[in-house]
Design a protein around this motif. Sequence first.
Motif, PDB file in Angstrom:
ATOM      1  N   SER A  88      19.946   2.282  -5.852  1.00  0.00           N
ATOM      2  CA  SER A  88      19.627   2.187  -7.274  1.00  0.00           C
ATOM      3  C   SER A  88      18.891   0.902  -7.620  1.00  0.00           C
ATOM      4  O   SER A  88      18.131   0.865  -8.585  1.00  0.00           O
ATOM      5  N   ASP A  89      19.076  -0.141  -6.828  1.00  0.00           N
ATOM      6  CA  ASP A  89      18.416  -1.407  -7.149  1.00  0.00           C
ATOM      7  C   ASP A  89      16.956  -1.461  -6.694  1.00  0.00           C
ATOM      8  O   ASP A  89      16.187  -2.269  -7.192  1.00  0.00           O
ATOM      9  N   SER A  90      16.584  -0.575  -5.757  1.00  0.00           N
ATOM     10  CA  SER A  90      15.189  -0.589  -5.295  1.00  0.00           C
ATOM     11  C   SER A  90      14.445   0.702  -5.619  1.00  0.00           C
ATOM     12  O   SER A  90      13.222   0.734  -5.597  1.00  0.00           O
ATOM     13  N   GLY A  91      15.178   1.771  -5.881  1.00  0.00           N
ATOM     14  CA  GLY A  91      14.533   3.051  -6.175  1.00  0.00           C
ATOM     15  C   GLY A  91      13.937   3.676  -4.919  1.00  0.00           C
ATOM     16  O   GLY A  91      14.270   3.312  -3.789  1.00  0.00           O
ATOM     17  N   LEU A  92      13.055   4.616  -5.113  1.00  0.00           N
ATOM     18  CA  LEU A  92      12.426   5.357  -4.029  1.00  0.00           C
ATOM     19  C   LEU A  92      11.469   4.444  -3.259  1.00  0.00           C
ATOM     20  O   LEU A  92      10.578   3.840  -3.845  1.00  0.00           O
ATOM     21  N   THR A  93      11.681   4.349  -1.954  1.00  0.00           N
ATOM     22  CA  THR A  93      10.862   3.473  -1.114  1.00  0.00           C
ATOM     23  C   THR A  93      10.062   4.297  -0.109  1.00  0.00           C
ATOM     24  O   THR A  93      10.295   5.496   0.054  1.00  0.00           O
TER      25      THR A  93
END
Length: 107
Positions: A88-93
């Motif tokens: 949740s802190d970086s999202g889709l990578t």
Amino acid sequence: MEDANEVIAPLLGLPTLPVVDMGELPEIDDPVFSEDDWTAKLHWKTRALVETAAGRPFVWVDDEITEVDRSWVAAHHPGRALLHRVASDSGLTDADLVVVEEWLQAP
């Protein structure tokens, strides 16, 4: 949900895609949640996604997927399914997209 077609799809170069109607987000004190550990329960989206998939393969990318969801899908969905949890802190990578791409290309 519907906003993904207006906000995310253009950024990724995707066409307008179907959206699953999952109903309203339950409130924290709804009966589907336990007072002790509501996050350990089946996610409120899981049943609707499996119903909409109707046995077809599907990918679900979310930051709230748990082993409860994976187990329930395995028991109630006859087709292939990838339930991929993103941070949740970086999202889709890019790494997440590689996982999805490899799953899609698998026989």
